[in-house]
Design a protein around this motif. Sequence first.
Motif, short mmCIF file in Angstrom:
data_model
loop_
_atom_site.label_atom_id
_atom_site.label_comp_id
_atom_site.label_asym_id
_atom_site.label_seq_id
_atom_site.Cartn_x
_atom_site.Cartn_y
_atom_site.Cartn_z
N LYS A 1 43.12 37.79 88.84
CA LYS A 1 42.55 39.13 88.76
C LYS A 1 41.74 39.46 90.00
N ALA B 1 44.15 40.09 92.79
CA ALA B 1 44.77 41.41 92.59
C ALA B 1 43.82 42.52 93.03
N ASN C 1 44.79 45.21 95.97
CA ASN C 1 44.88 46.64 95.69
C ASN C 1 43.83 47.46 96.41
N THR D 1 52.67 35.26 89.34
CA THR D 1 51.96 36.44 88.85
C THR D 1 52.37 37.72 89.56
N PHE D 2 52.51 37.65 90.89
CA PHE D 2 52.76 38.85 91.69
C PHE D 2 54.10 38.85 92.40
N THR E 1 54.16 38.25 97.83
CA THR E 1 52.72 38.48 97.91
C THR E 1 52.01 37.35 98.63
N SER F 1 47.61 44.75 100.04
CA SER F 1 49.04 44.81 99.79
C SER F 1 49.61 46.17 100.15
N VAL G 1 49.78 45.92 92.97
CA VAL G 1 50.13 44.73 92.19
C VAL G 1 49.43 44.82 90.84
N TYR G 2 50.04 44.22 89.85
CA TYR G 2 49.53 44.30 88.48
C TYR G 2 49.45 42.90 87.87
N VAL G 3 48.58 42.77 86.87
CA VAL G 3 48.43 41.53 86.14
C VAL G 3 48.91 41.75 84.70
#
Length: 272
Positions: free
Chosen positions: A149, A152, A156, A201-202, A206, A230, A234-236
């Motif tokens: 997290k 990420a 972002n 995860t990504f 990434t 990035s 990107v999302y979790v």
Amino acid sequence: MNIIKGANLQIRNQELLIHSLVGLLVGFFILHPISMVIYWFDTHGAEYSLISLGKVISDSFSHAFSLHMIGMSIAFSVLGGVIGFGSGLYYRSLKRKDGVLFGKRKLLEQSIPSLIKEGENEFVEFKSSLRHDYYQVKMNKNLEMVIMKSIAGFLNAKGGTLLIGVDDFGEVLGLDNDYFTLKKNDKDGFQQRLITLVSNTFGKNTCAFLNISFHLINRREICTVVIQPSVRPVYVNENSRTIFYLRTGNVTNPLTTSETVGYLQSRQIIKN
């Protein structure tokens, strides 16, 4: 804040206008006349000498600006303007990247102890461990998602530096407890685990936005993850939900769907 954004947008538009105008002038005064000289050489072949070269160039340039060549002049001016506009976009992209890199260079100019001493901020975050739970005194794989997290949030936002092995108060805890939970009990095993987590995860691409290194502070090894912003959001994935995390100030927060859409739209406007 809106006034500042408006001023910055006006400056960026002025830069594009200047590049386009210069390109237009280059197309009219340089590209078109040169094309006329090339055309003359192409049609006359060997029917010229070095002595007459100056006259050929002079006549070609004069002919390029004659009234009956106005159509070609406009065409080359438009071509030059388009090229100038493209160079303006490229220049603006480089300038934006330089701004991001400047913030990172300012951080990297400082030593790791200085970063720790100054505490967490928009570009720096501390995490005690990757998977060792200091409260329960045992391995807790859920902590790995906490690290994801944080990564990420930086991806972002504007990028930043994540220090693993340092608690929220700046105390250096080291990575020995994390090493003990890994099959390969050293920094290589730690790095492999971290890269695997990021890839799963990504996505593997990434990993190119991360630079992982290790440092000895007070005889304790910590991990430094320098994260570039990035090029795509990107999302979790968490509990069957896709969540967008963003680093703002000294915290990493999940955004609602509407907040995520608004942020991505504003970032796209800034890029343009």
